[in-house]
Structures are given as C-alpha cells and as structure tokens.
Design a protein around this motif. Structure first.
Motif, mmCIF file in Angstrom:
data_model
loop_
_atom_site.group_PDB
_atom_site.id
_atom_site.type_symbol
_atom_site.label_atom_id
_atom_site.label_comp_id
_atom_site.label_asym_id
_atom_site.label_seq_id
_atom_site.Cartn_x
_atom_site.Cartn_y
_atom_site.Cartn_z
ATOM 1 N N PHE A 123 -10.874 -7.001 -9.713
ATOM 2 C CA PHE A 123 -10.820 -8.147 -10.563
ATOM 3 C C PHE A 123 -11.191 -9.279 -9.525
ATOM 4 O O PHE A 123 -11.543 -10.415 -9.749
ATOM 5 N N TYR A 124 -10.367 -9.182 -8.099
ATOM 6 C CA TYR A 124 -10.142 -10.199 -7.605
ATOM 7 C C TYR A 124 -11.582 -11.028 -6.802
ATOM 8 O O TYR A 124 -11.716 -12.122 -6.502
ATOM 9 N N PRO A 125 -12.568 -9.992 -6.432
ATOM 10 C CA PRO A 125 -13.696 -10.264 -5.765
ATOM 11 C C PRO A 125 -14.403 -11.325 -6.710
ATOM 12 O O PRO A 125 -15.428 -12.330 -6.441
ATOM 13 N N ARG A 126 -14.216 -11.489 -8.067
ATOM 14 C CA ARG A 126 -14.848 -12.373 -9.034
ATOM 15 C C ARG A 126 -14.463 -13.792 -8.615
ATOM 16 O O ARG A 126 -15.159 -14.732 -9.206
ATOM 17 N N PHE A 127 -13.354 -13.866 -7.989
ATOM 18 C CA PHE A 127 -12.839 -15.335 -7.318
ATOM 19 C C PHE A 127 -13.020 -15.564 -5.804
ATOM 20 O O PHE A 127 -12.295 -16.667 -5.293
ATOM 21 N N GLY A 128 -13.918 -14.722 -5.199
ATOM 22 C CA GLY A 128 -14.272 -15.155 -3.858
ATOM 23 C C GLY A 128 -13.246 -14.452 -2.863
ATOM 24 O O GLY A 128 -13.288 -14.773 -1.835
ATOM 25 N N PHE A 129 -12.418 -13.545 -3.381
ATOM 26 C CA PHE A 129 -11.677 -12.766 -2.480
ATOM 27 C C PHE A 129 -12.632 -11.673 -1.950
ATOM 28 O O PHE A 129 -13.418 -11.027 -2.711
ATOM 29 N N GLN A 130 -11.902 -10.948 -0.762
ATOM 30 C CA GLN A 130 -12.621 -9.858 -0.097
ATOM 31 C C GLN A 130 -11.528 -9.049 0.428
ATOM 32 O O GLN A 130 -10.440 -9.521 0.872
ATOM 33 N N PRO A 131 -11.859 -7.727 0.103
ATOM 34 C CA PRO A 131 -10.509 -6.585 0.791
ATOM 35 C C PRO A 131 -10.525 -6.699 2.143
ATOM 36 O O PRO A 131 -11.653 -6.962 2.811
ATOM 37 N N TRP A 132 -9.436 -6.526 2.701
ATOM 38 C CA TRP A 132 -9.236 -6.523 4.161
ATOM 39 C C TRP A 132 -8.028 -5.269 4.656
ATOM 40 O O TRP A 132 -7.040 -5.270 4.056
ATOM 41 N N THR A 133 -8.673 -4.656 5.346
ATOM 42 C CA THR A 133 -7.833 -3.391 5.870
ATOM 43 C C THR A 133 -6.442 -3.778 6.645
ATOM 44 O O THR A 133 -6.611 -4.643 7.514
ATOM 45 N N GLN A 134 -5.418 -3.202 6.229
ATOM 46 C CA GLN A 134 -4.237 -3.312 6.825
ATOM 47 C C GLN A 134 -3.825 -2.028 7.469
ATOM 48 O O GLN A 134 -4.150 -0.960 7.160
ATOM 49 N N THR A 135 -3.307 -2.074 8.785
ATOM 50 C CA THR A 135 -3.093 -1.053 9.724
ATOM 51 C C THR A 135 -1.718 -0.702 9.824
ATOM 52 O O THR A 135 -0.921 -1.653 9.770
ATOM 53 N N LEU A 136 -1.343 0.366 9.858
ATOM 54 C CA LEU A 136 -0.002 1.123 10.403
ATOM 55 C C LEU A 136 0.088 1.253 11.901
ATOM 56 O O LEU A 136 -0.629 1.804 12.353
ATOM 57 N N PHE A 137 1.606 0.755 12.364
ATOM 58 C CA PHE A 137 1.652 1.219 13.841
ATOM 59 C C PHE A 137 2.848 2.114 13.911
ATOM 60 O O PHE A 137 3.783 1.754 12.981
ATOM 61 N N ALA A 138 3.130 2.588 14.901
ATOM 62 C CA ALA A 138 4.078 3.792 15.251
ATOM 63 C C ALA A 138 4.280 3.944 16.734
ATOM 64 O O ALA A 138 3.352 3.548 17.232
ATOM 65 N N ALA A 139 5.397 4.429 17.005
ATOM 66 C CA ALA A 139 5.619 4.589 18.429
ATOM 67 C C ALA A 139 6.408 5.968 18.440
ATOM 68 O O ALA A 139 7.480 5.872 17.970
ATOM 69 N N ALA A 140 6.161 7.065 19.180
ATOM 70 C CA ALA A 140 6.987 7.877 19.625
ATOM 71 C C ALA A 140 8.270 7.387 20.461
ATOM 72 O O ALA A 140 8.025 6.715 21.494
ATOM 73 N N HIS A 141 9.289 7.773 19.989
ATOM 74 C CA HIS A 141 10.614 7.201 20.809
ATOM 75 C C HIS A 141 12.126 8.049 20.222
ATOM 76 O O HIS A 141 12.269 8.027 19.075
ATOM 77 N N GLU A 142 12.483 8.722 21.198
ATOM 78 C CA GLU A 142 13.805 9.475 20.888
ATOM 79 C C GLU A 142 14.917 8.661 21.245
ATOM 80 O O GLU A 142 15.007 8.230 22.404
ATOM 81 N N ALA A 143 15.846 8.654 20.393
ATOM 82 C CA ALA A 143 17.189 7.820 20.678
ATOM 83 C C ALA A 143 18.233 8.346 19.759
ATOM 84 O O ALA A 143 18.054 9.174 18.563
ATOM 85 N N THR A 144 19.483 8.249 20.324
ATOM 86 C CA THR A 144 20.720 8.620 19.543
ATOM 87 C C THR A 144 21.559 7.308 19.363
ATOM 88 O O THR A 144 21.320 6.365 20.060
ATOM 89 N N PRO A 145 22.274 7.432 18.392
ATOM 90 C CA PRO A 145 23.101 6.343 18.040
ATOM 91 C C PRO A 145 24.035 5.954 19.165
ATOM 92 O O PRO A 145 24.645 6.860 19.791
ATOM 93 N N SER A 146 24.333 4.759 19.786
ATOM 94 C CA SER A 146 25.186 4.472 20.605
ATOM 95 C C SER A 146 25.405 2.901 20.568
ATOM 96 O O SER A 146 24.781 2.038 20.152
#
Length: 289
Positions: A123-146
C-alpha cells in the motif's frame, strides 16, 4: 461523480472526537488502545489524527506524530505515521487513500517514516514510500545479579511521566545513527498498552527500559542526561544469570562491540524523503508508533 469524503483533523483538545478515535482503534488494531495513554495526558499537540467520520464514528484514519529524528548526529524535523486503517465494513471504498493524502499534506514535504502492518506492505509505495531494512543487534555477555536492583518506574505517576519527558527531550539520544529525541509520548504509548519492558531507574537521571527473557537481557531504550557505563550496570537490571544481550536500537554508543544479529523481520519500516545511511541500524523500538 461523488465528492471525496470530508476529512476531520482530531487534535489534543478535541475531547469528543478523541473518544471516537479511541473507539475506532481496536476495531482495526486488536491489541492497541489509546484510552489510557490519552487519559494520562500524553496526547499533545505533536499528535494529530486525520479521520473520516460517519454519524459520529471514525471509519478511517491516518495519524501523524511530529518527530525530532537523529540522523548521523544531526537533528531533523520529521513526522511518523501511525494508526492508518479503515474499519472492516468500509474497506474497498478508497477511504485509506483519502486519509493518507490528508496526513501527508499535513507533513508539508518533511521527511516521513512509518512502520507498516505486514499485510499492507504494497500500500505505502503508492504514496512515495520505500521499504528500508532494520537490523537487530546483540552481544555475548555473561552476568549474574549483583548490587541493589534498579527499581521500576510506574508511568501511572504523572511525575514519572514528566521525568521521562525531560530526559527524552534534554538528554542524550540513545543512538546517533538513526534515532529520536523527545519521543517520550511514543514510549509512554508502548507502556500504556503493555508493549514495553519495565522502565528501571539506575540513577535519577539514568533510566533504562529492559527485561530478561530466558538467559537474554533485552535493552530497549536508555533515557539519560549523560553517558555512563551500561556494562557495569547490567547486574542491577537482571534477576537471573544471563549469557547475551539484545538491543532495541543501534548500540554504537552504549555497547560498541555489539554485532549484527540479522534483519529485524518484525519491523516493516517505510520512509519518504528521508535520506538514511546504508550502514546497519535499528530505529529505537520505543520511538515507533
């Protein structure tokens, strides 16, 4: 030839029309509601709805939220569309196009973004919109409550909402790549609907939206007046051991060694007249409408 349906603008002071808008939303978006958010006083002049009404009922709508976007360190005035749709009984009559045209006219040529329902990606490209990829980010990190657990902040409290507004407007944007400033009313909408992870107070001027699922800590946003060592604060944000962290934004400021964890397939971003970098980025989840 029939005349185009009349579009009514609904603003923060239009009490009766706001109630009609709130009745409309759950008919189109089953899990969403604007009543609590409106009752909190979070519907301000930055948010306007453009609606077609029949006999006092909103039957089609496109809403516009004024945004202070951050693009590669620059603040850009823009708009974000949301609550775009039509009640089932009135679909197929071109009403969504009518309210979209009205909403975009109100944006007056400024950059616009929106997050689409996957069912209406065409629907939205009819109004001049273009899709844009969004990225997920992560990190390995071990921790315990403190240390003392970071207490939860209840946005039912007007003083807490005012504090969030101040931190969001005056503090550091969570990312310089593609983010927002002054988006507290978008964040409070997520909280009011039960879509947000708990908001936690690390210090008076440092609040974090975060929660643990399994052995992963999800950090969705950081509201603060100054930079601090987020890594050192992780033990105060968890109630069990963790092995990884996921971020709801581009974490170049807060966790520079975070890595790309794939495409965010739940974020159907569309942009119009918005020059985004091709570098991986994820618009903050609590700034989305």
């Amino acid at each position: 030839m029939n005349a185009a349906p009349r579009v009514t603008e609904i603003g923060s002071h239009d009490i009766g029309l706001k109630a009609a808008f709130c009745d409309f939303v759950p008919q189109v978006f089953r899990r969403a509601d604007f009543r609590r958010w409106s009752d909190w006083g979070e519907w301000n002049d930055d948010y306007r709805a453009f609606a077609v009404l029949e006999e006092g009922r909103v039957v089609a709508n496109a809403a516009v939220m004024r945004m202070r976007l951050i693009l590669e360190g620059r603040e850009v005035q823009a708009f974000q569309l949301g609550a775009v749709g039509c009640v089932p009984t009135h679909r197929g009559r071109g009403l969504s196009r009518v309210v979209m045209d009205a909403a975009l006219d109100a944006c007056a040529g400024a950059p616009v973004l929106l997050f689409a329902n996957p069912n209406v990606r065409q629907f939205y490209p009819r109004f001049g919109f273009q899709p844009w990829t969004q990225t997920l980010f992560a990190a390995a990190h071990e921790a315990t409550p403190s240390g003392p657990p970071a207490p939860r902040i209840d946005l039912e409290d007007a003083a807490a909402r005012a504090g969030l507004a101040a931190l969001s407007s005056e503090g550091l944007p969570v990312t310089e790549r593609f983010g927002a400033r002054g988006h507290s009313t978008a964040a409070s909408w997520h909280v009011a609907n039960g879509f947000a992870r708990p908001l936690r107070r690390l210090e008076d001027d440092a609040w974090v939206s975060a929660g643990v699922e399994g052995d992963t800590l999800y950090i969705d946003d950081v509201f603060t007046r100054r930079a601090f060592d987020l890594r050192a604060c992780v033990p105060r944000l968890i109630d069990r051991p963790i092995r990884s962290i996921r971020f709801g934004f581009t974490p170049e400021r807060w966790w520079p060694d975070a890595t790309v964890a794939g495409e965010d397939t739940k974020a159907d971003l569309f942009v119009r007249q918005l020059p985004l970098s091709r570098e991986p980025h994820g618009f903050p989840v609590l700034a989305r409408t």
